[in-house]
Motif scaffolding. Structure first.
Motif, PDB file in Angstrom:
ATOM      1  N   PHE A  73      27.257 129.983 -17.030  1.00 22.08           N
ATOM      2  CA  PHE A  73      28.115 129.163 -17.932  1.00 22.08           C
ATOM      3  C   PHE A  73      27.034 128.189 -18.994  1.00 22.08           C
ATOM      4  O   PHE A  73      27.487 127.985 -19.939  1.00 22.08           O
ATOM      5  N   LYS A  74      25.765 128.001 -18.315  1.00 22.51           N
ATOM      6  CA  LYS A  74      24.908 127.175 -18.997  1.00 22.51           C
ATOM      7  C   LYS A  74      24.558 128.030 -20.211  1.00 22.51           C
ATOM      8  O   LYS A  74      24.481 127.201 -21.295  1.00 22.51           O
ATOM      9  N   ASP A  75      24.223 129.188 -20.302  1.00 21.82           N
ATOM     10  CA  ASP A  75      23.900 129.964 -21.466  1.00 21.82           C
ATOM     11  C   ASP A  75      25.033 130.030 -22.255  1.00 21.82           C
ATOM     12  O   ASP A  75      24.799 129.829 -23.764  1.00 21.82           O
ATOM     13  N   PHE A  76      26.277 130.111 -21.916  1.00 25.15           N
ATOM     14  CA  PHE A  76      27.531 130.342 -22.737  1.00 25.15           C
ATOM     15  C   PHE A  76      27.789 128.886 -23.550  1.00 25.15           C
ATOM     16  O   PHE A  76      27.952 128.723 -24.422  1.00 25.15           O
ATOM     17  N   VAL A  77      27.410 127.438 -22.580  1.00 22.89           N
ATOM     18  CA  VAL A  77      27.560 126.210 -23.319  1.00 22.89           C
ATOM     19  C   VAL A  77      26.553 126.213 -24.418  1.00 22.89           C
ATOM     20  O   VAL A  77      26.856 125.904 -25.663  1.00 22.89           O
ATOM     21  N   ASN A  78      25.240 126.414 -24.251  1.00 27.85           N
ATOM     22  CA  ASN A  78      24.218 126.243 -25.121  1.00 27.85           C
ATOM     23  C   ASN A  78      24.451 127.093 -26.126  1.00 27.85           C
ATOM     24  O   ASN A  78      23.794 126.765 -27.270  1.00 27.85           O
ATOM     25  N   SER A  79      25.094 128.192 -26.296  1.00 31.57           N
ATOM     26  CA  SER A  79      25.051 129.042 -27.302  1.00 31.57           C
ATOM     27  C   SER A  79      26.548 129.072 -28.019  1.00 31.57           C
ATOM     28  O   SER A  79      26.343 129.435 -29.062  1.00 31.57           O
ATOM     29  N   ASP A  80      27.411 129.001 -27.419  1.00 33.18           N
ATOM     30  CA  ASP A  80      28.899 128.968 -28.315  1.00 33.18           C
ATOM     31  C   ASP A  80      29.449 127.704 -28.068  1.00 33.18           C
ATOM     32  O   ASP A  80      30.737 127.926 -28.529  1.00 33.18           O
ATOM     33  N   CYS A  81      29.132 126.792 -27.361  1.00 35.14           N
ATOM     34  CA  CYS A  81      29.763 125.446 -27.391  1.00 35.14           C
ATOM     35  C   CYS A  81      29.387 124.038 -28.267  1.00 35.14           C
ATOM     36  O   CYS A  81      28.090 124.196 -28.551  1.00 35.14           O
ATOM     37  N   SER A  82      30.111 123.317 -28.769  1.00 27.75           N
ATOM     38  CA  SER A  82      29.584 122.084 -29.575  1.00 27.75           C
ATOM     39  C   SER A  82      29.120 120.929 -28.426  1.00 27.75           C
ATOM     40  O   SER A  82      28.465 120.099 -28.844  1.00 27.75           O
ATOM     41  N   HIS A  83      30.088 120.834 -27.468  1.00 28.29           N
ATOM     42  CA  HIS A  83      29.881 119.717 -26.466  1.00 28.29           C
ATOM     43  C   HIS A  83      30.100 120.303 -25.003  1.00 28.29           C
ATOM     44  O   HIS A  83      30.586 121.425 -24.798  1.00 28.29           O
ATOM     45  N   LEU A  84      29.553 119.560 -24.009  1.00 26.00           N
ATOM     46  CA  LEU A  84      29.690 119.891 -22.527  1.00 26.00           C
ATOM     47  C   LEU A  84      30.646 118.649 -21.984  1.00 26.00           C
ATOM     48  O   LEU A  84      29.865 117.399 -22.151  1.00 26.00           O
ATOM     49  N   ILE A  85      31.971 118.473 -21.816  1.00 20.43           N
ATOM     50  CA  ILE A  85      32.479 117.461 -21.189  1.00 20.43           C
ATOM     51  C   ILE A  85      32.661 117.593 -19.539  1.00 20.43           C
ATOM     52  O   ILE A  85      32.603 118.628 -19.113  1.00 20.43           O
ATOM     53  N   ILE A  86      32.240 116.386 -19.197  1.00 17.81           N
ATOM     54  CA  ILE A  86      32.161 116.376 -17.414  1.00 17.81           C
ATOM     55  C   ILE A  86      33.342 115.408 -17.191  1.00 17.81           C
ATOM     56  O   ILE A  86      33.019 114.244 -17.620  1.00 17.81           O
ATOM     57  N   THR A  87      34.122 115.731 -16.018  1.00 19.69           N
ATOM     58  CA  THR A  87      34.851 114.828 -15.592  1.00 19.69           C
ATOM     59  C   THR A  87      34.295 114.401 -14.109  1.00 19.69           C
ATOM     60  O   THR A  87      33.924 115.276 -13.264  1.00 19.69           O
ATOM     61  N   LEU A  88      34.146 113.075 -14.218  1.00 24.20           N
ATOM     62  CA  LEU A  88      33.511 112.668 -12.944  1.00 24.20           C
ATOM     63  C   LEU A  88      34.239 111.616 -12.091  1.00 24.20           C
ATOM     64  O   LEU A  88      34.038 111.548 -11.047  1.00 24.20           O
ATOM     65  N   ALA A  89      35.411 111.051 -12.466  1.00 22.00           N
ATOM     66  CA  ALA A  89      36.109 110.314 -11.536  1.00 22.00           C
ATOM     67  C   ALA A  89      35.187 109.355 -10.629  1.00 22.00           C
ATOM     68  O   ALA A  89      34.611 108.702 -11.035  1.00 22.00           O
ATOM     69  N   ASN A  90      35.522 109.291  -9.503  1.00 24.77           N
ATOM     70  CA  ASN A  90      34.746 108.390  -8.368  1.00 24.77           C
ATOM     71  C   ASN A  90      33.509 109.006  -8.351  1.00 24.77           C
ATOM     72  O   ASN A  90      33.124 109.252  -7.013  1.00 24.77           O
ATOM     73  N   SER A  91      32.765 108.967  -9.025  1.00 22.26           N
ATOM     74  CA  SER A  91      31.193 109.571  -8.925  1.00 22.26           C
ATOM     75  C   SER A  91      30.296 108.586  -8.258  1.00 22.26           C
ATOM     76  O   SER A  91      29.152 109.095  -7.758  1.00 22.26           O
ATOM     77  N   LEU A  92      30.168 107.439  -8.514  1.00 15.97           N
ATOM     78  CA  LEU A  92      29.351 106.247  -8.191  1.00 15.97           C
ATOM     79  C   LEU A  92      29.995 105.391  -6.955  1.00 15.97           C
ATOM     80  O   LEU A  92      30.993 104.975  -7.257  1.00 15.97           O
ATOM     81  N   SER A  93      29.299 104.932  -6.004  1.00 17.77           N
ATOM     82  CA  SER A  93      29.992 104.157  -5.131  1.00 17.77           C
ATOM     83  C   SER A  93      28.850 102.912  -4.636  1.00 17.77           C
ATOM     84  O   SER A  93      27.682 103.257  -4.472  1.00 17.77           O
ATOM     85  N   ILE A  94      29.397 101.955  -4.764  1.00 18.51           N
ATOM     86  CA  ILE A  94      28.591 100.707  -4.478  1.00 18.51           C
ATOM     87  C   ILE A  94      28.437 100.614  -2.789  1.00 18.51           C
ATOM     88  O   ILE A  94      27.411 100.624  -1.871  1.00 18.51           O
ATOM     89  N   ASP A  95      29.648 100.942  -2.112  1.00 23.80           N
ATOM     90  CA  ASP A  95      29.769 100.638  -0.723  1.00 23.80           C
ATOM     91  C   ASP A  95      28.898 101.952   0.112  1.00 23.80           C
ATOM     92  O   ASP A  95      28.549 101.846   1.289  1.00 23.80           O
ATOM     93  N   LYS A  96      28.835 103.051  -0.237  1.00 23.41           N
ATOM     94  CA  LYS A  96      28.523 104.521   0.162  1.00 23.41           C
ATOM     95  C   LYS A  96      27.584 105.300  -0.820  1.00 23.41           C
ATOM     96  O   LYS A  96      28.083 106.205  -1.248  1.00 23.41           O
ATOM     97  N   PRO A  97      26.477 104.597  -1.354  1.00 25.56           N
ATOM     98  CA  PRO A  97      25.793 105.622  -2.451  1.00 25.56           C
ATOM     99  C   PRO A  97      25.172 106.638  -1.839  1.00 25.56           C
ATOM    100  O   PRO A  97      24.946 106.913  -0.583  1.00 25.56           O
ATOM    101  N   ASP A  98      25.212 107.748  -2.673  1.00 22.55           N
ATOM    102  CA  ASP A  98      24.649 109.035  -2.178  1.00 22.55           C
ATOM    103  C   ASP A  98      23.297 109.245  -3.354  1.00 22.55           C
ATOM    104  O   ASP A  98      23.787 110.201  -4.405  1.00 22.55           O
ATOM    105  N   GLU A  99      22.221 108.747  -3.229  1.00 22.13           N
ATOM    106  CA  GLU A  99      21.137 108.800  -3.981  1.00 22.13           C
ATOM    107  C   GLU A  99      20.990 110.489  -4.502  1.00 22.13           C
ATOM    108  O   GLU A  99      20.647 110.806  -5.692  1.00 22.13           O
TER     109      GLU A  99
END
Length: 388
Positions: A73-99
């Protein structure tokens, strides 16, 4: 040349000709969910957003259906795509961080050469106090990387924006709201009509069964025979599966507290089991979920943000019960009808839930919300989407 400068060189025709890679949340869930595979079905609503918006969007698990010649997929994006969209939702937490998780995500994204556009980034915090809301080192490094890879770093609400700005020197944070909100604009015109008609049966969705207010709301839904839509719980779904298989399982642990309180009268185990067999629902795909709402639900209410979002994306009214910073920042930004969970649990003793559902602010804000989101897209080199 920086990635931000590179965006300005992407011609509109190039964006339409090239594909848009999409990673992040799962757009549908396997049969093993939720008993063997933990997930949140609400994230499917979020994951579907870029796939609904752009005909040329390709999810990372699906690209080989059309581009099997690519080695990954990395090669496909880098050669055939204009952008990469990432859906992140609840990715970061103050109460329970996962560094460590934040570090892994940053390192994986560094493989891509195209602009990275963030959809729905949010910071989770139980209370609304921002004074002690600070992000750790790896969380900041991830955000700095994302902010450098696009003109604007999109976040879902003002709370998240303030936390990022007081935790870092990032100055291109842009509040978009929840991108899933913009994925079915044709349904918004139906909400008012459906609110007036009140056809169907209400549905509830809840988050924390250790919370007494939420247990009380569940007892209310049971007493009124409302649908119960479950997006997460392994415990609840295992109980339901046993019922379907003809077993006679004990009620889930939280019903012990409900029965002891007798919120809306005496509760018997057999009647609770019959309630689940008749009114419990769980979805692993978005389309049947939205169709169920359209055919059977009059309105939804509860603490699960995306269960209610699935409702309005079906043209069905919803009432959000605010219990954390995430729900508050999103309902505030979108002008969605909401009530504090503690106040609501008292209100239902005498009041009618439907009386709290008011979409006046929502319709007044709708034009601005789409204009604001389209500005985010075009500034990052993506095409505009249709407005209601």
């Amino acid at each position: 040349m920086t990635h931000v400068e590179n965006i300005t060189l992407i011609k509109k025709t190039e964006v339409f000709m090239k594909k848009i890679g999409v990673i992040g949340c799962l757009p549908e869930l396997p049969l093993e969910f939720p008993v063997e595979k933990p997930e949140n079905s609400g994230n499917m609503i979020h994951a579907q957003a870029p796939l609904r918006m752009f005909d040329n969007a390709v999810y990372n698990k699906d690209y080989k259906k059309w581009y099997s010649q690519q080695s990954g997929f990395k090669d496909f994006v880098n050669s055939d795509c204009s952008h990469l969209i990432i859906t992140l939702a609840n990715s970061l937490s103050i109460d329970k961080p996962d560094e460590e998780k934040y570090k892994r995500l940053r390192l994986s994204l560094e493989q891509y050469d195209v602009p990275v556009v963030v959809f729905g980034l949010g910071i989770q915090k139980k209370n609304f106090d921002i004074s002690d809301a600070k992000l750790g080192v790896e969380a900041v490094k991830l955000l700095e990387f994302l902010s450098e890879r696009s003109r604007y770093l999109g976040v879902r609400g003002e709370f998240t924006k303030k936390v990022i700005e007081q935790s870092s020197s990032i100055n291109n944070v842009y509040v978009t709201g929840c991108p899933s909100f913009f994925s079915y604009p044709e349904e918004f015109s139906k909400i008012k009509k459906n609110l007036e008609n009140k056809n169907g049966r209400p549905a509830v969705s809840l988050t924390n069964m250790a919370n007494e207010d939420e247990r009380k709301v569940l007892a209310y839904a049971y007493s009124q025979k409302h649908f119960n839509i479950e997006p997460v719980s392994r415990i609840t779904h295992s109980f339901y599966n046993e019922l379907l298989n003809g077993s006679n399982p004990d009620l889930p642990y939280y019903w012990k507290g409900i029965k002891a309180k007798k919120y809306f009268g005496d509760i018997e185990d057999d009647s609770v089991k019959k309630y689940y067999l008749a009114y419990y629902r769980l979805f692993r795909q978005v389309k049947p979920w939205l169709e169920f709402n359209k055919e059977h639900v009059s309105y939804t209410y509860g603490t699960r943000f995306h269960v209610n979002m699935a409702s309005i994306l079906s043209g069905v009214p919803a009432l959000w019960l605010v219990h954390d910073a995430r729900t508050k920042e999103l309902t505030d930004f979108h002008g969605l009808p909401s009530a504090n969970i503690e106040d609501f649990s008292k209100y239902i003793e005498k009041g009618n839930v439907a009386d709290l559902i008011d979409y006046t602010a929502f319709y007044e804000r709708l034009g601005y919300l789409f204009e604001n989101f389209n500005n985010y897209l075009t500034s990052n080199g993506l095409p505009e989407i249709n407005t209601p």
